[in-house]
Design an enzyme around this catalytic site. Sequence first.
Site, PDB file in Angstrom:
ATOM      1  CG  ASN A  86      -6.683  -7.344  11.384  1.00 46.26           C
ATOM      2  OD1 ASN A  86      -7.114  -7.251  10.233  1.00 46.26           O
ATOM      3  ND2 ASN A  86      -7.183  -6.652  12.378  1.00 46.26           N
ATOM      4  NE  ARG A 423      -7.336  -2.731  -0.665  1.00 47.26           N
ATOM      5  CZ  ARG A 423      -6.325  -3.593  -0.718  1.00 47.26           C
ATOM      6  NH1 ARG A 423      -6.463  -4.700  -1.427  1.00 47.26           N
ATOM      7  NH2 ARG A 423      -5.206  -3.362  -0.075  1.00 47.26           N
ATOM      8  CG  HIS A 483      -3.723   4.381  -1.917  1.00 40.39           C
ATOM      9  ND1 HIS A 483      -3.977   5.188  -0.822  1.00 40.39           N
ATOM     10  CD2 HIS A 483      -4.244   3.165  -1.610  1.00 40.39           C
ATOM     11  CE1 HIS A 483      -4.602   4.489   0.110  1.00 40.39           C
ATOM     12  NE2 HIS A 483      -4.786   3.271  -0.339  1.00 40.39           N
ATOM     13  CE1 TYR A 516     -13.388  -1.931   5.193  1.00 38.64           C
ATOM     14  CE2 TYR A 516     -11.804  -0.458   4.185  1.00 38.64           C
ATOM     15  CZ  TYR A 516     -12.143  -1.710   4.634  1.00 38.64           C
ATOM     16  OH  TYR A 516     -11.246  -2.739   4.536  1.00 38.64           O
ATOM     17  NE  ARG A 612      -8.394   1.682  10.301  1.00 32.94           N
ATOM     18  CZ  ARG A 612      -7.781   0.656   9.703  1.00 32.94           C
ATOM     19  NH1 ARG A 612      -7.750  -0.538  10.290  1.00 32.94           N
ATOM     20  NH2 ARG A 612      -7.190   0.804   8.536  1.00 32.94           N
TER      21      ARG A 612
END
Length: 740
Positions: A86, A423, A483, A516, A612
């Site tokens: 990250n 993705r 997206h 996820y 988050r």
Amino acid sequence: MVTEPEAAAIPRLGSSEMVPARATQDRIDIPEFAPSLAPDGDFTLERFLDREISWLDFNARVLELAEDEDLYLLERLNFLSIFASNLDEFFMVRVAGLKRRIATGLAVPSAAGLSPSEQLEQIKVAAHKLQHRHARIFAEQIRPALAYEHIHIVRWDELDEAARTELSVMFRERVFPILTPLAVDPAHPFPYISGLSLNLAVIVRNPVSEKELFARLKVPDQLSRLISVDGPRAGSVPGRTARFIPLEDVIAQHLDLLFQGMEVLEHHTFRVTRNEDLEVEEDDAENLLQALEKELLRRRFGPPVRLEVATDINPSVRELLVRELGVEESEVYALPAPLDLRGLEAIYRIDRPDMKYPKQLAHTSRFLNESETSKAANVFAAMRRRDILLHHPYDSFSTSVQAFLEQAAADPKVQAIKQTLYRTSGDSPIVDALIDAAEAGKQVLALVEIKARFDEQANIDWARKLEQAGVHVVYGIVGLKTHCKLSLVVRQEGDGLRRYCHIGTGNYHPRTARYYEDLGLLTANYQVGEDLSKLFNQLSGYAPKSTFKRLLVAPRSVRSGLIDRIEKEIANSKAGLAARVVIKLNSMVDEAIIDSLYRASQAGVTVDVIVRGICAVRPGVPGLSENIRVRSILGRFLEHSRVFGFANGGDPVVYIGSADMMHRNLDRRVEALVQLNSREDINDLLAVLDRYMDPGTASWHLDSDGDWTRRHKDDDGNPLSDIQSWLLASRSRQRTLSRR
């Protein structure tokens, strides 16, 4: 490139300025970003928290999980690796962006009132503390705990002769042939150091001239960073010793083979992080694919933004690196070896179930699981019966979304499939299903977002694979990333053509769907099908006048649509009707949305935000936000879903979709939110969000000063409920009940 927060509004979805990515056009004049509406009263920019510091606070929460002794040891180690990855991305994108703004004179203050230079200074202070804390947790907590479990990260001098001999053979056969030492002298300029590569700075002496020389040696990133000394299954058996040695240590012990005839005096590890954000002027590019490929080559040569060195580095070598790389002293991070703890994932892969979260079995949705046979459910028949709200990974992705597309590819009645892909993976069954459908003669459209950050090259590769199979591949709209997560299947049935749709919050990526947390809606609703047909027509062709009934679509209507909903809650509160806003998402930054939430709070509306990552909201400020609560959940699964719920005077309205509340999502991306229709789905989802906000649920709480406090135990020290474990158990109960 347009950067945040000076981000400007781009051509509106549905305007006449929109063109396909492969078409040429005159440059579009981008209007300035409209200022957000201030809440009632005299409030300054201090009403917003800084987004960059908020992101670092998020990564600090990841670090808290690594510190938690109540978690499984290998999961704690994995959180250390996630933290490192990250932080790398933060430096490559956010820090690099701030440096670029300073260099180009775009020193516009952030929404929190900080100049780029002030943000950069705060980041450096916070990042230095976090990186040293990260290293300390590994050295003082995780490494000793691993040793207690007989898992050791060793140095060369700790090995016996037999192990050294075996590693030397491995080095000569698998490592030595691919190493390339690069000398630095008048005939050899200082070499280019690629971003995120681990390197050895080597000092050698010529025994004839007695002159000391510098050389750089890259540690090959195609090899495992940690080498198992005791074989591939080492560590799988509790109580049996497993030793791992860093690859750079093995290389360092064999430097004499690389510099024969020279005397090796010393060596030190270092690592460089570079600006790896992409800048593609799409509207000037006749072929976006080719423009992006060229930019990917340039990415490797971005300016450095961070230099990591081992704490024991020779000061003169450190000075040389700082000078040659052109970094400032404040951008140097001196850390104990081993550097780059992303490599810890090699240890995480050890087969030790007792040191990891128990394996979870994703269950087939009860609406797709109506028989005890192993035969897959007929997804189209199930969708005709009702809308199906999926919650991954608790609901299986493979028996729902994947099965939907695979059945569509194989069904001779299916005429067309339209799909967005942001993705995924080249070996994905989703890609395979689209190829199968095209080869079967169906009309297949894949809208591939080749600008998905850090997945650009992979997306280019499998986009070409789709094209070669006869799939119509388009790359979206100039100036916008696509997206949204959409699938549309058109099927010939007895009464004519029927459209079947999937709208999700996550990517069509079977592997990430296992960890996820995301939502998805499978529906055969006519209005949703109409909306998706219009949206796909905008994305692949020309349809500037489209309007939508069940969708909010960015960049035209997501921000305005949500603010309208919030304003209705304000009106309901003033009228004495039920009023509440509950939002779950990854990031909350957009000032206009935040100010509307402040106005709602001032009107007495209860506002709950579950975020988050980044959050610029200041909750609990008297007169501004005392009715706003902010919580954060981090854990086994990556909380990724986006949900927007409104009490609506007692008749709740809920949207799910792909958009976070950030400038890039609302102004520079095509995003889609769909309004749920089933009262059962709405009530169930709101009940889950209530559980997220429940005081008995473990979470982080944000206060008005921007500080996050973890609350995972009650006053007696007993653990609070883990929402993800509760959801796993809930799906198991539903499966048991559905079988009765």
